[in-house]
Design a protein around this motif. Sequence first.
Motif, PDB file in Angstrom:
ATOM      1  N   LEU A 243       7.146  12.515  -9.040  1.00  0.00           N
ATOM      2  CA  LEU A 243       7.208  13.977  -9.104  1.00  0.00           C
ATOM      3  C   LEU A 243       8.559  14.484  -8.639  1.00  0.00           C
ATOM      4  N   GLY A 244       9.379  13.589  -8.068  1.00  0.00           N
ATOM      5  CA  GLY A 244      10.709  13.983  -7.641  1.00  0.00           C
ATOM      6  C   GLY A 244      10.748  14.597  -6.256  1.00  0.00           C
ATOM      7  N   LEU A 245       9.731  14.334  -5.434  1.00  0.00           N
ATOM      8  CA  LEU A 245       9.754  14.860  -4.062  1.00  0.00           C
ATOM      9  C   LEU A 245      10.861  14.174  -3.254  1.00  0.00           C
ATOM     10  N   SER A 246      11.330  14.871  -2.222  1.00  0.00           N
ATOM     11  CA  SER A 246      12.351  14.296  -1.342  1.00  0.00           C
ATOM     12  C   SER A 246      11.726  13.149  -0.550  1.00  0.00           C
ATOM     13  N   PRO A 247      12.574  12.208  -0.069  1.00  0.00           N
ATOM     14  CA  PRO A 247      12.049  11.087   0.720  1.00  0.00           C
ATOM     15  C   PRO A 247      11.160  11.555   1.884  1.00  0.00           C
ATOM     16  N   ASP A 248      11.565  12.619   2.555  1.00  0.00           N
ATOM     17  CA  ASP A 248      10.748  13.141   3.660  1.00  0.00           C
ATOM     18  C   ASP A 248       9.384  13.615   3.182  1.00  0.00           C
ATOM     19  N   ALA A 249       9.401  14.354   2.081  1.00  0.00           N
ATOM     20  CA  ALA A 249       8.150  14.883   1.541  1.00  0.00           C
ATOM     21  C   ALA A 249       7.254  13.738   1.067  1.00  0.00           C
ATOM     22  N   VAL A 250       7.875  12.690   0.490  1.00  0.00           N
ATOM     23  CA  VAL A 250       7.107  11.524   0.057  1.00  0.00           C
ATOM     24  C   VAL A 250       6.448  10.877   1.269  1.00  0.00           C
ATOM     25  N   ARG A 251       7.230  10.660   2.325  1.00  0.00           N
ATOM     26  CA  ARG A 251       6.679  10.035   3.537  1.00  0.00           C
ATOM     27  C   ARG A 251       5.501  10.836   4.076  1.00  0.00           C
ATOM     28  N   ARG A 252       5.653  12.148   4.081  1.00  0.00           N
ATOM     29  CA  ARG A 252       4.584  13.002   4.593  1.00  0.00           C
ATOM     30  C   ARG A 252       3.339  12.897   3.711  1.00  0.00           C
ATOM     31  N   ALA A 253       3.553  12.971   2.391  1.00  0.00           N
ATOM     32  CA  ALA A 253       2.419  12.906   1.457  1.00  0.00           C
ATOM     33  C   ALA A 253       1.675  11.574   1.605  1.00  0.00           C
ATOM     34  N   VAL A 254       2.446  10.492   1.736  1.00  0.00           N
ATOM     35  CA  VAL A 254       1.828   9.169   1.859  1.00  0.00           C
ATOM     36  C   VAL A 254       1.071   9.051   3.187  1.00  0.00           C
ATOM     37  N   GLY A 255       1.694   9.509   4.254  1.00  0.00           N
ATOM     38  CA  GLY A 255       1.053   9.455   5.574  1.00  0.00           C
ATOM     39  C   GLY A 255      -0.235  10.255   5.599  1.00  0.00           C
ATOM     40  N   ASP A 256      -0.174  11.471   5.061  1.00  0.00           N
ATOM     41  CA  ASP A 256      -1.370  12.328   5.033  1.00  0.00           C
ATOM     42  C   ASP A 256      -2.482  11.676   4.220  1.00  0.00           C
ATOM     43  N   ALA A 257      -2.114  11.160   3.041  1.00  0.00           N
ATOM     44  CA  ALA A 257      -3.128  10.592   2.151  1.00  0.00           C
ATOM     45  C   ALA A 257      -3.768   9.354   2.778  1.00  0.00           C
ATOM     46  N   LEU A 258      -2.933   8.482   3.377  1.00  0.00           N
ATOM     47  CA  LEU A 258      -3.494   7.277   4.003  1.00  0.00           C
ATOM     48  C   LEU A 258      -4.361   7.645   5.209  1.00  0.00           C
ATOM     49  N   GLY A 259      -3.946   8.672   5.934  1.00  0.00           N
ATOM     50  CA  GLY A 259      -4.771   9.142   7.051  1.00  0.00           C
ATOM     51  C   GLY A 259      -6.116   9.637   6.547  1.00  0.00           C
ATOM     52  N   TYR A 260      -6.076  10.365   5.461  1.00  0.00           N
ATOM     53  CA  TYR A 260      -7.295  10.961   4.910  1.00  0.00           C
ATOM     54  C   TYR A 260      -8.316   9.893   4.531  1.00  0.00           C
ATOM     55  N   VAL A 261      -7.851   8.805   3.931  1.00  0.00           N
ATOM     56  CA  VAL A 261      -8.783   7.765   3.485  1.00  0.00           C
ATOM     57  C   VAL A 261      -9.001   6.689   4.557  1.00  0.00           C
ATOM     58  N   GLY A 262      -8.435   6.899   5.741  1.00  0.00           N
ATOM     59  CA  GLY A 262      -8.677   5.967   6.839  1.00  0.00           C
ATOM     60  C   GLY A 262      -7.912   4.663   6.714  1.00  0.00           C
ATOM     61  N   LEU A 263      -6.723   4.704   6.122  1.00  0.00           N
ATOM     62  CA  LEU A 263      -5.957   3.468   5.962  1.00  0.00           C
ATOM     63  C   LEU A 263      -4.583   3.526   6.640  1.00  0.00           C
ATOM     64  N   ARG A 264      -4.463   4.321   7.676  1.00  0.00           N
ATOM     65  CA  ARG A 264      -3.212   4.273   8.448  1.00  0.00           C
ATOM     66  C   ARG A 264      -3.101   2.892   9.074  1.00  0.00           C
ATOM     67  N   GLY A 265      -1.891   2.350   9.068  1.00  0.00           N
ATOM     68  CA  GLY A 265      -1.703   0.990   9.578  1.00  0.00           C
ATOM     69  C   GLY A 265      -1.704  -0.049   8.463  1.00  0.00           C
TER      70      GLY A 265
ATOM     71  N   VAL B 127       0.832  -1.198   0.000  1.00  0.00           N
ATOM     72  CA  VAL B 127       0.000   0.000   0.000  1.00  0.00           C
ATOM     73  C   VAL B 127       0.873   1.256   0.000  1.00  0.00           C
ATOM     74  N   GLU B 128       1.869   1.232   0.877  1.00  0.00           N
ATOM     75  CA  GLU B 128       2.764   2.379   1.013  1.00  0.00           C
ATOM     76  C   GLU B 128       3.455   2.713  -0.320  1.00  0.00           C
ATOM     77  N   ALA B 129       4.019   1.680  -0.954  1.00  0.00           N
ATOM     78  CA  ALA B 129       4.741   1.886  -2.212  1.00  0.00           C
ATOM     79  C   ALA B 129       3.789   2.370  -3.291  1.00  0.00           C
ATOM     80  N   ASP B 130       2.568   1.866  -3.249  1.00  0.00           N
ATOM     81  CA  ASP B 130       1.611   2.267  -4.259  1.00  0.00           C
ATOM     82  C   ASP B 130       1.262   3.752  -4.153  1.00  0.00           C
ATOM     83  N   VAL B 131       0.975   4.177  -2.935  1.00  0.00           N
ATOM     84  CA  VAL B 131       0.595   5.582  -2.730  1.00  0.00           C
ATOM     85  C   VAL B 131       1.794   6.499  -2.980  1.00  0.00           C
ATOM     86  N   ALA B 132       3.007   5.967  -2.747  1.00  0.00           N
ATOM     87  CA  ALA B 132       4.224   6.772  -2.938  1.00  0.00           C
ATOM     88  C   ALA B 132       4.588   6.945  -4.410  1.00  0.00           C
ATOM     89  N   PHE B 133       4.022   6.098  -5.261  1.00  0.00           N
ATOM     90  CA  PHE B 133       4.441   6.075  -6.665  1.00  0.00           C
ATOM     91  C   PHE B 133       4.390   7.464  -7.320  1.00  0.00           C
TER      92      PHE B 133
END
Length: 231
Positions: free
Chosen positions: A110-132, A99-105
């Motif tokens: 887009l060339g975001l930094s690893p930190d920015a990618v982690r943040r974007a993925v975390g926020d997006a998964l939180g938004y759709v209720g799929l943290r964990g 799931v993580e790799a998919d959302v990070a794709f």
Amino acid sequence: TPLLETDNVTYTYPNGPAPALSGVSITITAGSKTALVGANGAGKSTLLLMLNGILRPDSGEVRFSGRPLAYDNRSLRDLRRRVGFVFQNPDVQIIAPTVEADVAFGPVNLGLSPDAVRRAVGDALGYVGLRGYEKRPPHHLSGGEKKRVAIAGILAMEPAVLVFDEPTSSLDPASSEEVMELLDELASGGRTVLVSTHDVELAYRWADSVILMEHGRVLARGAPEEVFSDH
Ligand code: ADP
Ligand code: ADP
């Protein structure tokens, strides 16, 4: 302000007997919740595919932010980041082993930094209720969960418009309800959301603007009360 427009768009599939779209002109306003409504075969999917450049009109024009689409690879990549597309079948969209790799794709591309990618993925998964769910293989998830992974993958790129083709088709009632709540949340956050559906009830309840299609043409458009009182 019009964010996305089609101007007199006509299209016939190479093997199609009749035009899938005939003289279709629509306007998607920034911040609106628009439902594209019509029976199976009305042309909804075809029209959506025009909006992110997967299909190209035989005649007429598609515009994003007032500019006619260009169909070179670079312009199309740029467009598809801005016009986020959630396909009807999430299996065509989910490509990575977790799931993580998919959302990070998207963010990685887009060339975001690893930190920015982690943040974007975390926020997006939180938004759709799929943290964990980060390490789970997407193909073992339920239909509703896969749909939410696909939505997270789009959200992570922060598109200007979110386009959903039949968001609740093939979902059970509980998952449909979850996806609709998500659409409500997305729209109330000020995003521009466009949904295609054959479900008049859904359109009536959710949309502030309705485009009614039949046989590749726009029959009516306006507020749900107006459009559905006449048809
Ligand atoms: P909707 O999304 O409203 O169900 P579509 O846009 O899928 O409608 O279809 C519009 C018309 O185009 C239909 O007549 C359909 O059969 C035809 N069509 C859709 N996709 C293809 C395709 N790949 N090849 C040929 N005809 C197609
Ligand atoms: P939708 O209503 O969302 O278009 P469909 O079930 O009509 O979904 O279509 C599913 C897939 O089949 C799509 O990829 C569409 O392009 C393709 N398709 C639909 N109609 C035709 C057709 N008449 N000929 C070939 N492919 C088609």
